[in-house]
Enzyme design. Sequence first.
Site, PDB file in Angstrom:
ATOM      1  N   THR A 130       0.808  -1.227   0.000  1.00 43.06           N
ATOM      2  CA  THR A 130       0.000   0.000   0.000  1.00 43.06           C
ATOM      3  C   THR A 130       0.844   1.280   0.000  1.00 43.06           C
ATOM      4  OG1 THR A 130      -1.689  -1.216   1.219  1.00 43.06           O
ATOM      5  CG2 THR A 130      -1.888   1.175   1.225  1.00 43.06           C
ATOM      6  N   PRO A 132       0.488   5.906  -0.344  1.00 41.41           N
ATOM      7  CA  PRO A 132      -0.465   7.005  -0.139  1.00 41.41           C
ATOM      8  C   PRO A 132      -1.452   7.162  -1.311  1.00 41.41           C
ATOM      9  CG  PRO A 132       1.716   7.667   0.567  1.00 41.41           C
ATOM     10  CD  PRO A 132       1.865   6.302  -0.037  1.00 41.41           C
ATOM     11  N   GLY A 135      -4.275   2.305  -2.704  1.00 39.12           N
ATOM     12  CA  GLY A 135      -4.737   1.408  -1.648  1.00 39.12           C
ATOM     13  C   GLY A 135      -5.509   0.271  -2.285  1.00 39.12           C
ATOM     14  N   ILE A 161       2.072   0.081   6.850  1.00 37.45           N
ATOM     15  CA  ILE A 161       2.708  -1.241   6.778  1.00 37.45           C
ATOM     16  C   ILE A 161       2.829  -1.864   8.177  1.00 37.45           C
ATOM     17  CG2 ILE A 161       4.711  -2.564   5.945  1.00 37.45           C
ATOM     18  CD1 ILE A 161       2.962  -1.088   3.757  1.00 37.45           C
ATOM     19  N   GLY A 343     -23.285  -1.414  28.684  1.00 39.66           N
ATOM     20  CA  GLY A 343     -23.641  -0.039  29.055  1.00 39.66           C
ATOM     21  C   GLY A 343     -22.387   0.825  29.167  1.00 39.66           C
ATOM     22  N   GLU A 367      -6.782  -6.153   3.876  1.00 46.65           N
ATOM     23  CA  GLU A 367      -6.857  -7.307   2.952  1.00 46.65           C
ATOM     24  C   GLU A 367      -8.073  -7.216   2.039  1.00 46.65           C
ATOM     25  OE1 GLU A 367      -4.352  -9.468   3.137  1.00 46.65           O
ATOM     26  OE2 GLU A 367      -3.653  -9.385   5.203  1.00 46.65           O
TER      27      GLU A 367
HETATM   28  C1  FAD Z   1      -4.569  -1.763  10.435  1.00 49.62           C
HETATM   29  C2  FAD Z   1      -4.129  -1.807   9.007  1.00 49.62           C
HETATM   30  C3  FAD Z   1      -3.036  -2.591   8.659  1.00 49.62           C
HETATM   31  C4  FAD Z   1      -2.581  -2.603   7.342  1.00 49.62           C
HETATM   32  N1  FAD Z   1      -1.468  -3.357   7.027  1.00 49.62           N
HETATM   33  C5  FAD Z   1      -0.978  -3.320   5.757  1.00 49.62           C
HETATM   34  C6  FAD Z   1       0.227  -4.024   5.413  1.00 49.62           C
HETATM   35  O1  FAD Z   1       0.845  -4.689   6.248  1.00 49.62           O
HETATM   36  N2  FAD Z   1       0.697  -3.914   4.160  1.00 49.62           N
HETATM   37  C7  FAD Z   1       0.060  -3.199   3.191  1.00 49.62           C
HETATM   38  O2  FAD Z   1       0.552  -3.165   2.075  1.00 49.62           O
HETATM   39  N3  FAD Z   1      -1.093  -2.515   3.480  1.00 49.62           N
HETATM   40  C8  FAD Z   1      -1.613  -2.558   4.732  1.00 49.62           C
HETATM   41  N4  FAD Z   1      -2.772  -1.881   5.047  1.00 49.62           N
HETATM   42  C9  FAD Z   1      -3.426  -1.094   4.018  1.00 49.62           C
HETATM   43  C10 FAD Z   1      -4.753  -1.689   3.539  1.00 49.62           C
HETATM   44  O3  FAD Z   1      -4.520  -2.791   2.717  1.00 49.62           O
HETATM   45  C11 FAD Z   1      -5.493  -0.545   2.808  1.00 49.62           C
HETATM   46  O4  FAD Z   1      -5.866   0.395   3.807  1.00 49.62           O
HETATM   47  C12 FAD Z   1      -6.714  -1.037   2.049  1.00 49.62           C
HETATM   48  O5  FAD Z   1      -6.323  -1.805   0.942  1.00 49.62           O
HETATM   49  C13 FAD Z   1      -7.576   0.133   1.554  1.00 49.62           C
HETATM   50  O6  FAD Z   1      -6.824   1.098   0.910  1.00 49.62           O
HETATM   51  P1  FAD Z   1      -6.942   2.642   1.336  1.00 49.62           P
HETATM   52  O7  FAD Z   1      -6.818   2.712   2.800  1.00 49.62           O
HETATM   53  O8  FAD Z   1      -5.985   3.428   0.520  1.00 49.62           O
HETATM   54  O9  FAD Z   1      -8.423   3.052   0.976  1.00 49.62           O
HETATM   55  P2  FAD Z   1      -8.960   3.510  -0.473  1.00 49.62           P
HETATM   56  O10 FAD Z   1      -8.563   2.506  -1.494  1.00 49.62           O
HETATM   57  O11 FAD Z   1      -8.587   4.934  -0.699  1.00 49.62           O
HETATM   58  O12 FAD Z   1     -10.515   3.422  -0.253  1.00 49.62           O
HETATM   59  C14 FAD Z   1     -11.289   4.429   0.387  1.00 49.62           C
HETATM   60  C15 FAD Z   1     -12.743   3.995   0.346  1.00 49.62           C
HETATM   61  O13 FAD Z   1     -13.181   3.908  -1.011  1.00 49.62           O
HETATM   62  C16 FAD Z   1     -13.681   2.606  -1.283  1.00 49.62           C
HETATM   63  N5  FAD Z   1     -13.412   2.247  -2.668  1.00 49.62           N
HETATM   64  C17 FAD Z   1     -12.214   2.231  -3.312  1.00 49.62           C
HETATM   65  N6  FAD Z   1     -12.376   1.850  -4.577  1.00 49.62           N
HETATM   66  C18 FAD Z   1     -13.698   1.605  -4.751  1.00 49.62           C
HETATM   67  C19 FAD Z   1     -14.501   1.158  -5.848  1.00 49.62           C
HETATM   68  N7  FAD Z   1     -13.970   0.849  -7.021  1.00 49.62           N
HETATM   69  N8  FAD Z   1     -15.832   1.027  -5.648  1.00 49.62           N
HETATM   70  C20 FAD Z   1     -16.397   1.291  -4.447  1.00 49.62           C
HETATM   71  N9  FAD Z   1     -15.685   1.716  -3.375  1.00 49.62           N
HETATM   72  C21 FAD Z   1     -14.368   1.853  -3.529  1.00 49.62           C
HETATM   73  C22 FAD Z   1     -12.990   1.693  -0.275  1.00 49.62           C
HETATM   74  O14 FAD Z   1     -13.695   0.484  -0.071  1.00 49.62           O
HETATM   75  C23 FAD Z   1     -12.960   2.600   0.948  1.00 49.62           C
HETATM   76  O15 FAD Z   1     -14.201   2.550   1.587  1.00 49.62           O
HETATM   77  C24 FAD Z   1      -3.254  -1.850   6.351  1.00 49.62           C
HETATM   78  C25 FAD Z   1      -4.358  -1.064   6.707  1.00 49.62           C
HETATM   79  C26 FAD Z   1      -4.800  -1.047   8.020  1.00 49.62           C
HETATM   80  C27 FAD Z   1      -5.981  -0.196   8.384  1.00 49.62           C
END
Ligand code: FAD
Length: 390
Positions: A130, A132, A135, A161, A343, A367
């Site tokens: 992932t 910025p 995602g 990460i 509560g 995931e």
């Molecule tokens: C606690 C935690 C641990 C993590 N650990 C790792 C790790 O070890 N390694 C790693 O690589 N990543 C990791 N991640 C990242 C994680 O995989 C991403 O946060 C996730 O894939 C979502 O990406 P984003 O946060 O950029 O959200 P975005 O992709 O920006 O999504 C934002 C919103 O838009 C929605 N959305 C996006 N595209 C669409 C679409 N086409 N249609 C409808 N809705 C959509 C999403 O569902 C979400 O609700 C971690 C995240 C968290 C919270």
Amino acid sequence: MDFTIPYELRDLVSSLKKFINNEIKPLQESHQDENGCIPEEIRKKVRLRSRELGFYGADFPEECGGGGLSNLGMTLLREEIGRSGLELADSIFGEAGAMSQILLECNGEQKERYLLPAIRAEKLSCFALTEPNAGSDAAAIETKAQKEGDEFILNGRKHFISNGPYADFAIVFAVTDRELRAKGGITCFLVDRDTRGFSLGRIQQHMGGGDRLGELIFEDCRVPARNVLGKVGAGFLLAMKRVGEGRLRLTALFMGMADKCLQLALDYAKQRVQFGKPIARYQAIQWMLVDMSVEIHASRLMLYHAAWKADQGMDIIRESGMAKLYSSEMLCRAADKALQIHGGMGYMKECPIEGIYRKARASRIGEGTSEIQRILLARKLLQDGPLRFF
Ligand SMILES: Cc1cc2nc3c(=O)[nH]c(=O)nc-3n(C[C@H](O)[C@H](O)[C@H](O)COP(=O)(O)OP(=O)(O)OC[C@H]3O[C@@H](n4cnc5c(N)ncnc54)[C@H](O)[C@@H]3O)c2cc1C
């Protein structure tokens, strides 16, 4: 249909329970601070002890020093870890992302440097996909890897990460061909923590607490070509394999966490007296408890079925996607109901439900978010029709 859980797996779960109660719980109680952080040396101690007991690396093949345990076996163990409600129990199998099966792609020389030390709990890894600006749309990653002689030069930034701040090496995905991208233009690299040009950015504070989520920065970071995991250009498939394997792993943890919510809510409802009676005698409370137990059971059946199918060598892409989607949303509902039953006490830091409620929220994001799971499942549904047993 035979739904019997083999005795050897039940025994394994009992041994894990003993390990958690006798060793993990006291360690967490004496070492976790008020922000949820546990020192890395304590986590490493747990990983090594877990290895000694045969839990760490249990899901890796026996020929590389693993335990060769079935998917069903791993599912039952992970459910127990979730049920413990203990942050430190995550270290029993290596924290999120640490022990990915994609390390089995290591070639001869890489096995000695990465796979085997990882299985022996000597080295911790992290999975760095992932960014910025990328995602859910992981194919849009911007980290570049440019070939120069027998090296690749990495430039870019990863965030969110898990284990990033503590990993001995990172499994990093970078673009090697801008045109091809997901279709042969993304490559996976094994990058040692002390490689020049590789540094840690911020530790990212989050609602689950702790200090294990962070940014990784690559600035003209030279990685030898021998550190490519798998083939050049085949990285996106590896990344998706890792995300796919994560679905069963997470579903089992979510199941256990939901079960813990139900147990805590039941215990509290039986002993909390209001208006002269235990609140468990009120129908409004009973309905919440019953709804939780029905959903947990449905989720468990989906999960065990998917694990069993995987053990038969069958494709579980839909089953694991459905199980992850359902169990993550079910866990959030269960944590919410359990908090409501407690509560005001449920809202207090001293109550375990408070921590589970916060931790549970990430389940619908990592995931593959719930929305992305639905997109993938819709594609399959429209193409292949409803899922049936035969
Ligand atoms: C606690 C935690 C641990 C993590 N650990 C790792 C790790 O070890 N390694 C790693 O690589 N990543 C990791 N991640 C990242 C994680 O995989 C991403 O946060 C996730 O894939 C979502 O990406 P984003 O946060 O950029 O959200 P975005 O992709 O920006 O999504 C934002 C919103 O838009 C929605 N959305 C996006 N595209 C669409 C679409 N086409 N249609 C409808 N809705 C959509 C999403 O569902 C979400 O609700 C971690 C995240 C968290 C919270």
